[in-house]
Design an enzyme around this catalytic site. Structure first.
Site, PDB file in Angstrom:
ATOM      1  N   ASN A 169       0.640  -1.286   0.259  1.00 38.11           N
ATOM      2  CA  ASN A 169       0.184   0.223  -0.227  1.00 38.11           C
ATOM      3  C   ASN A 169       0.919   1.448  -0.029  1.00 38.11           C
ATOM      4  OD1 ASN A 169      -1.394   2.151   0.208  1.00 38.11           O
ATOM      5  ND2 ASN A 169      -2.148   1.255   2.465  1.00 38.11           N
ATOM      6  N   LYS A 221       0.163   4.745  -0.276  1.00 38.98           N
ATOM      7  CA  LYS A 221      -0.371   5.293   0.398  1.00 38.98           C
ATOM      8  C   LYS A 221       0.095   6.546  -0.520  1.00 38.98           C
ATOM      9  CE  LYS A 221      -0.120   3.256   4.589  1.00 38.98           C
ATOM     10  NZ  LYS A 221      -0.074   3.910   6.160  1.00 38.98           N
ATOM     11  N   HIS A 238      -9.302   1.073   4.638  1.00 38.89           N
ATOM     12  CA  HIS A 238      -7.876   1.553   5.500  1.00 38.89           C
ATOM     13  C   HIS A 238      -8.551   2.483   6.016  1.00 38.89           C
ATOM     14  CE1 HIS A 238      -4.227   2.696   6.245  1.00 38.89           C
ATOM     15  NE2 HIS A 238      -3.657   2.001   5.613  1.00 38.89           N
ATOM     16  N   GLU A 291      -7.023   4.825   7.254  1.00 36.09           N
ATOM     17  CA  GLU A 291      -6.871   5.842   7.136  1.00 36.09           C
ATOM     18  C   GLU A 291      -8.036   6.869   6.643  1.00 36.09           C
ATOM     19  OE1 GLU A 291      -2.655   5.567   5.299  1.00 36.09           O
ATOM     20  OE2 GLU A 291      -2.250   5.408   7.002  1.00 36.09           O
ATOM     21  N   GLU A 303      -5.123  -4.848  10.830  1.00 35.80           N
ATOM     22  CA  GLU A 303      -4.256  -3.673  10.792  1.00 35.80           C
ATOM     23  C   GLU A 303      -4.730  -2.598  11.972  1.00 35.80           C
ATOM     24  OE1 GLU A 303      -2.506  -2.852   6.992  1.00 35.80           O
ATOM     25  OE2 GLU A 303      -4.132  -1.204   6.906  1.00 35.80           O
ATOM     26  N   GLY A 347       2.551   2.562  10.729  1.00 32.91           N
ATOM     27  CA  GLY A 347       3.576   3.314  10.508  1.00 32.91           C
ATOM     28  C   GLY A 347       4.430   3.985  11.933  1.00 32.91           C
ATOM     29  N   SER A 398       3.447  -1.893  10.333  1.00 36.93           N
ATOM     30  CA  SER A 398       4.927  -2.093  10.924  1.00 36.93           C
ATOM     31  C   SER A 398       5.109  -3.600  10.297  1.00 36.93           C
ATOM     32  CB  SER A 398       4.800  -1.390  11.907  1.00 36.93           C
ATOM     33  OG  SER A 398       4.720  -0.294  12.382  1.00 36.93           O
TER      34      SER A 398
HETATM   35  P1  PGA Z   1       3.039   0.355   7.727  1.00 38.62           P
HETATM   36  O1  PGA Z   1       1.149   0.408   6.523  1.00 38.62           O
HETATM   37  O2  PGA Z   1       3.571  -1.017   7.313  1.00 38.62           O
HETATM   38  O3  PGA Z   1       3.568   1.499   7.715  1.00 38.62           O
HETATM   39  O4  PGA Z   1       2.569   0.151   8.983  1.00 38.62           O
HETATM   40  C1  PGA Z   1       0.510  -0.756   7.206  1.00 38.62           C
HETATM   41  C2  PGA Z   1      -0.864   0.186   5.578  1.00 38.62           C
HETATM   42  O5  PGA Z   1      -0.961   1.195   6.759  1.00 38.62           O
HETATM   43  O6  PGA Z   1      -1.325  -0.525   4.899  1.00 38.62           O
END
Ligand code: PGA
Length: 250
Positions: free
Chosen positions: A10, A12, A93, A95, A163, A169, A208
């Site tokens: 992903n 983003k 997601h 976000e 997640e 992150g 992460s």
């Molecule tokens: P990350 O993000 O691997 O940077 O923690 C995962 C995600 O949001 O899909």
């Protein structure tokens, strides 16, 4: 049939035109690990160029609108993703749920739109930190599953991504036991609702994931793959995760 491991990047809101070369490098290395399904979900703006440079590979969007077309300024519809050559879409997601106030009902409608258009859907769920600390994470996530997973679909085309928001992150990851407990609970809820089709649905872990922790997380019970953010942006970081999945795929 055993579920194939599935590793999804992903990106983003990251990547300009020159990032397409990174996708080429990732898919080229992934060819050595054919037991693993690999997909990259770049920003909408890169999908066309990526499809052209890595034909036949799984490229996806990070969101879609629930309507097939219409007066929705700034949005992208699932048939548009198909039209540009994408085969996958991420919906729900955190976000999007948090930053764009998407409810379970919205996420379900988006998942239905993606499936109706012919896309494979990755539907995200996950609890915030205070819910994890209160001990209610499993109940919270199962409520998201109940509210956002559609009723009728081809089990091979709908994956769930667990997640935990506090792990995205941040460099923080749940314990392997906590991941296995959550994935087992999700599988149980899917089985209660969909019967044996739940055995065909893949449940990915995200938050992460990196080259160091991937093998351990991917080996946890009911973990069928990973949804990877930061560590999916370069071949140097993403390919080791794909390789870890391949080792477990046998
Ligand atoms: P990350 O993000 O691997 O940077 O923690 C995962 C995600 O949001 O899909």
């Amino acid at each position: 049939m055993a579920r194939r491991k599935y590793v999804v990047g992903n990106w983003k809101m990251n990547g300009l035109s020159d990032a397409v070369g990174e996708a080429q490098a990732i898919f080229s290395a992934a060819d050595d690990h054919s037991a693993v399904d690999v997909a990259i979900c770049p920003p909408f703006t890169l999908i066309g160029a990526m499809v052209a440079s890595v034909p036949g590979k799984a490229i996806g969007g990070q969101d879609c609108h629930s309507a097939a077309s219409g007066a929705f300024t700034g949005s992208v519809a699932a048939p548009m993703l198909i039209d540009i050559g994408a085969s996958v879409v991420i919906v729900g997601h955190s976000e999007r749920r948090e930053g764009f106030a998407e409810s379970d009902t919205d996420v379900r409608a988006k998942a239905e739109a993606g499936l109706a258009a012919g896309l494979s859907v990755i539907l995200c769920v996950g609890e915030p930190r205070e819910i994890r600390e209160s001990g209610a994470a499993i109940d919270y996530v199962l409520a998201q599953i109940a509210g956002s997973v559609p009723d009728d679909f081809d089990a091979h085309r709908l994956a769930i991504a667990y997640e935990p928001i506090w792990a995205i992150g941040t460099g923080l990851v749940p314990t392997v036991a906590d991941v296995a407990a959550m994935h087992g609970a999700i599988r149980g809820a899917l089985a209660a609702r969909f019967g044996s089709a739940a055995e065909d649905m893949r449940i990915l872990y995200g938050g992460s994931v990196n080259g160091e922790n991937a093998a351990e997380l991917l080996d946890a019970g009911d973990v069928d793959g990973a949804l990877v953010g930061g560590a999916s942006l370069t071949a140097a970081k993403f390919v080791p995760i794909i390789a870890a999945a391949a080792t477990l795929a046998g």
